[in-house]
Enzyme design. Structure first.
Site, PDB file in Angstrom:
ATOM      1  CD  GLU A 113      96.615  77.083  18.698  1.00 14.94           C
ATOM      2  OE1 GLU A 113      97.173  76.149  18.077  1.00 14.94           O
ATOM      3  OE2 GLU A 113      97.234  77.978  19.277  1.00 14.94           O
ATOM      4  CG  ASN A 144      97.165  78.859  23.454  1.00 14.59           C
ATOM      5  OD1 ASN A 144      96.084  78.339  23.732  1.00 14.59           O
ATOM      6  ND2 ASN A 144      97.682  78.821  22.228  1.00 14.59           N
ATOM      7  CD  GLU A 181     102.892  75.832  20.805  1.00 19.80           C
ATOM      8  OE1 GLU A 181     104.029  75.757  20.313  1.00 19.80           O
ATOM      9  OE2 GLU A 181     101.854  75.717  20.124  1.00 19.80           O
ATOM     10  CG  ASP A 215      93.285  71.057  14.410  1.00 18.72           C
ATOM     11  OD1 ASP A 215      93.696  70.401  15.381  1.00 18.72           O
ATOM     12  OD2 ASP A 215      94.028  71.769  13.724  1.00 18.72           O
ATOM     13  CG  HIS A 251      96.252  71.375  17.571  1.00 17.15           C
ATOM     14  ND1 HIS A 251      95.591  71.995  16.529  1.00 17.15           N
ATOM     15  CD2 HIS A 251      96.983  72.346  18.181  1.00 17.15           C
ATOM     16  CE1 HIS A 251      95.919  73.284  16.502  1.00 17.15           C
ATOM     17  NE2 HIS A 251      96.756  73.521  17.505  1.00 17.15           N
TER      18      HIS A 251
HETATM   19  O1  G3I Z   1     103.897  82.683   4.128  1.00 20.17           O
HETATM   20  C1  G3I Z   1     105.003  81.851   3.779  1.00 20.17           C
HETATM   21  C2  G3I Z   1     105.142  81.740   2.307  1.00 20.17           C
HETATM   22  O2  G3I Z   1     105.455  83.006   1.772  1.00 20.17           O
HETATM   23  C3  G3I Z   1     106.219  80.717   1.985  1.00 20.17           C
HETATM   24  O3  G3I Z   1     106.277  80.524   0.602  1.00 20.17           O
HETATM   25  C4  G3I Z   1     105.928  79.387   2.655  1.00 20.17           C
HETATM   26  C5  G3I Z   1     107.038  78.353   2.417  1.00 20.17           C
HETATM   27  O4  G3I Z   1     107.186  77.483   3.507  1.00 20.17           O
HETATM   28  O5  G3I Z   1     105.801  79.602   4.036  1.00 20.17           O
HETATM   29  C6  G3I Z   1     104.770  80.486   4.378  1.00 20.17           C
HETATM   30  O6  G3I Z   1     104.704  80.627   5.769  1.00 20.17           O
HETATM   31  C7  G3I Z   1     104.213  79.515   6.476  1.00 20.17           C
HETATM   32  C8  G3I Z   1     103.025  79.984   7.318  1.00 20.17           C
HETATM   33  O7  G3I Z   1     102.559  78.935   8.115  1.00 20.17           O
HETATM   34  C9  G3I Z   1     101.877  80.488   6.456  1.00 20.17           C
HETATM   35  O8  G3I Z   1     101.368  79.450   5.706  1.00 20.17           O
HETATM   36  C10 G3I Z   1     105.294  78.976   7.372  1.00 20.17           C
HETATM   37  O9  G3I Z   1     106.337  78.409   6.579  1.00 20.17           O
HETATM   38  C11 G3I Z   1     104.731  77.922   8.302  1.00 20.17           C
HETATM   39  O10 G3I Z   1     105.734  77.574   9.249  1.00 20.17           O
HETATM   40  C12 G3I Z   1     103.541  78.478   9.038  1.00 20.17           C
HETATM   41  O11 G3I Z   1     102.970  77.451   9.817  1.00 20.17           O
HETATM   42  C13 G3I Z   1     102.180  77.884  10.885  1.00 20.17           C
HETATM   43  C14 G3I Z   1     102.677  77.259  12.167  1.00 20.17           C
HETATM   44  O12 G3I Z   1     101.818  77.631  13.236  1.00 20.17           O
HETATM   45  C15 G3I Z   1     104.081  77.716  12.489  1.00 20.17           C
HETATM   46  O13 G3I Z   1     104.529  77.194  13.691  1.00 20.17           O
HETATM   47  C16 G3I Z   1     100.751  77.449  10.610  1.00 20.17           C
HETATM   48  O14 G3I Z   1     100.229  78.183   9.495  1.00 20.17           O
HETATM   49  C17 G3I Z   1      99.895  77.721  11.840  1.00 20.17           C
HETATM   50  O15 G3I Z   1      98.633  77.128  11.655  1.00 20.17           O
HETATM   51  C18 G3I Z   1     100.543  77.109  13.062  1.00 20.17           C
HETATM   52  O16 G3I Z   1      99.761  77.461  14.169  1.00 20.17           O
HETATM   53  C19 G3I Z   1     100.203  76.924  15.417  1.00 20.17           C
HETATM   54  C20 G3I Z   1      99.856  77.929  16.468  1.00 20.17           C
HETATM   55  O17 G3I Z   1     100.409  79.179  16.168  1.00 20.17           O
HETATM   56  C21 G3I Z   1     100.319  77.455  17.852  1.00 20.17           C
HETATM   57  N1  G3I Z   1      99.822  76.126  18.156  1.00 20.17           N
HETATM   58  C22 G3I Z   1     100.068  75.139  17.130  1.00 20.17           C
HETATM   59  C23 G3I Z   1      99.540  75.592  15.781  1.00 20.17           C
HETATM   60  C24 G3I Z   1      99.690  74.522  14.737  1.00 20.17           C
HETATM   61  O18 G3I Z   1     101.027  74.257  14.476  1.00 20.17           O
END
Ligand code: G3I
Length: 469
Positions: A278, A213, A171, A280, A249
């Site tokens: 990715e 990516n 990105e 969806d 996405h």
């Molecule tokens: O694990 C912590 C947890 O301990 C805490 O309580 C909670 C509170 O917010 O956060 C948890 O972490 C989160 C993590 O996902 C696991 O669930 C983060 O806040 C959250 O920011 C994170 O989001 C991820 C996101 O990337 C971050 O940018 C998503 O799961 C993940 O699916 C998403 O994936 C991205 C790809 O890497 C790149 N392309 C876009 C895609 C979708 O956004």
């Protein structure tokens, strides 16, 4: 752009029409016809992974380490997928929470699970403006550049030989109409930060495919044009890049673009792989199912579209859970989108389950010796650097298809295989035999699959021999 304008012309794979032609020209004998008919009937898989493998592709999903104790989740994962992408566990904040202190616990859990279950791994992501640890967010200039190089080196080295493809840079381009790089602390270290990341990753793990990516690059637009220009420049200057990932996405505000296939094709035409990384699609029912089918068909129509990964298993696992964008509902049941995806992977047909074609007399005995053109052939392509190489071997089934295959490569004296993927090698020097692994042994007539190996020393030359069973 009209999506038919850039149709795949270079494909060596056998698509449905080609397979039909093969069948119609090869029915010289009833026996051969029967073998072909059985091979065709056997070509429709019953899971996403097996169906994709029959088309020479992988089918993957994002995986969260903390869900590997959920038996429903793991049951679907092990049944349906042969590629995994750690959803968050390989990101910078997860792997290097303090500078110079690396934590691979959760990422290793996913890699171990994949290896134990015959799946491969897409690494995600080495350098990204998001999910940086706090200490990196506070760095700039040469200190940040050095930290990034060290991070890429350490993580890619830790997983050396275990990663099919790395999202080296994620990105890095801005949304909007001007095709500019995204402003970020990494970008502010200098415009060359992306190629430095790629060269660093290649040095650390020469066997992994290295991908750029991004999202909103799925159709032709200012952003994808900018990525295209960067990749063209990298190819022209020899910056090591092997693949471009299209996140894909989608939702009603950002549907599958009409030129999706054409856009994949123009990148493939630059001489690299494209991957749907990715996927969806928010929605439900037939509309969602049709969109999934469109994406799968586009990938199958582009010979260098090597695989599709969805961004989670059940709707409830998704980062966009309220949009129900995935292939399984919250209870793990297959949705219409799943059926459409499987059907598209199988070439739009439901697998025949019973009677063979009426042209095949039921009393005919199969031939005890292979008909002419049976067996398999193999071809070799090489990517070399001083002291080493990565070899890609394409195995193509003869007119009987294969239940298994083995390709034999003769290495020059002093050359050794250091790792291999998609095949099981016996020996590392001299004459090395690479046999199929569980998911790629069965090929229909004319169908191809690829395996690879990395070596130290002088690369092999000549054509590998191939035997089929
Ligand atoms: O694990 C912590 C947890 O301990 C805490 O309580 C909670 C509170 O917010 O956060 C948890 O972490 C989160 C993590 O996902 C696991 O669930 C983060 O806040 C959250 O920011 C994170 O989001 C991820 C996101 O990337 C971050 O940018 C998503 O799961 C993940 O699916 C998403 O994936 C991205 C790809 O890497 C790149 N392309 C876009 C895609 C979708 O956004």
């Amino acid at each position: 752009m009209n999506s038919s304008a850039a149709r795949d012309r270079g494909s060596a794979r056998v698509r449905p029409g080609r397979r039909a032609a093969l069948v119609s020209t090869a029915v010289g004998t009833v026996a051969a016809g029967m073998v072909l008919a059985l091979a065709t009937a056997a070509s429709a898989g019953t899971t996403l992974a097996t169906s994709a493998a029959e088309k020479g592709r992988y089918f993957g999903t994002a995986v969260a380490a903390n869900k590997l104790s959920d038996s429903t989740y793991v049951g679907i994962l092990n049944r349906e997928f042969n590629m995994v992408t750690p959803e968050n566990e390989m990101k910078w904040d997860a792997t290097e929470p303090s500078q110079g202190q690396f934590n691979y616990t959760n990422a290793d859990r996913i890699v171990s699970h994949a290896q134990a279950n015959g799946m491969r791994v897409r690494g995600h992501a080495l350098a990204w403006h998001l999910q940086q640890p706090g200490w990196a967010q506070n760095l700039s200039g040469s200190a940040l550049r050095s930290a990034m190089v060290n991070h890429v080196t350490q993580v890619a080295t830790h997983y050396k030989g275990k990663i099919h493809s790395w999202d080296v840079v994620n990105e890095a381009f801005a949304d909007g109409g001007n095709g500019a790089r995204r402003d970020s602390n990494l970008q502010r270290t200098g415009n060359d930060w992306i190629e430095v990341a790629f060269r660093t990753a290649r040095a650390a793990d020469p066997g992994a495919k290295l991908c750029y990516n991004d999202y909103n690059t799925d159709g032709q637009n200012a952003k994808s044009n900018a990525v295209y220009a960067m990749v063209s420049d990298f190819k022209a200057r020899g910056v090591p890049i092997d693949c471009v990932g299209f996140q894909s996405h989608f939702n009603s505000a950002s549907p599958v673009p009409g030129d999706y296939q054409a856009n994949l094709q123009r990148f493939a035409n630059l001489g690299l792989d494209v991957q749907i990384t990715e996927l969806d699609i928010e929605g439900s029912g037939t509309a969602q199912a049709n969109s999934y089918a469109t994406v799968v068909k586009a990938c199958l129509a582009v010979s260098r579209c090597t695989g599709i990964s969805v961004w989670g298993i059940r709707d409830t696992d998704s980062w966009r859970a309220s949009g129900t964008p995935l292939l399984f509902d919250g209870n793990g049941n297959k949705k219409a989108a799943y059926t459409a995806t499987l059907d598209a992977l199988n070439g739009g047909t439901t697998p025949p389950t019973s009677t063979p074609p009426t042209t095949v007399p039921p009393t005919t005995t199969p031939p005890t010796t292979p008909p002419p053109g049976a067996g398999c052939t193999a071809s070799l392509s090489l990517q070399t650097w001083t002291g080493g190489f990565v070899a890609t071997v394409r195995v193509t089934a003869g007119s009987s298809g294969t239940n298994g295959w083995a390709a034999t490569v003769t290495l020059p004296s002093g050359t050794a295989v250091t790792n291999a993927w998609n095949a099981q090698g016996s020996g590392t020097t001299g004459t090395v035999r690479f046999a199929n692994v569980a998911y790629n042994g069965r090929l229909t007539a004319g169908q191809s699959t690829e395996f690879g190996f990395q070596g130290a020393g002088t690369p092999p030359s000549g054509t590998p021999s191939c035997t089929a069973s």
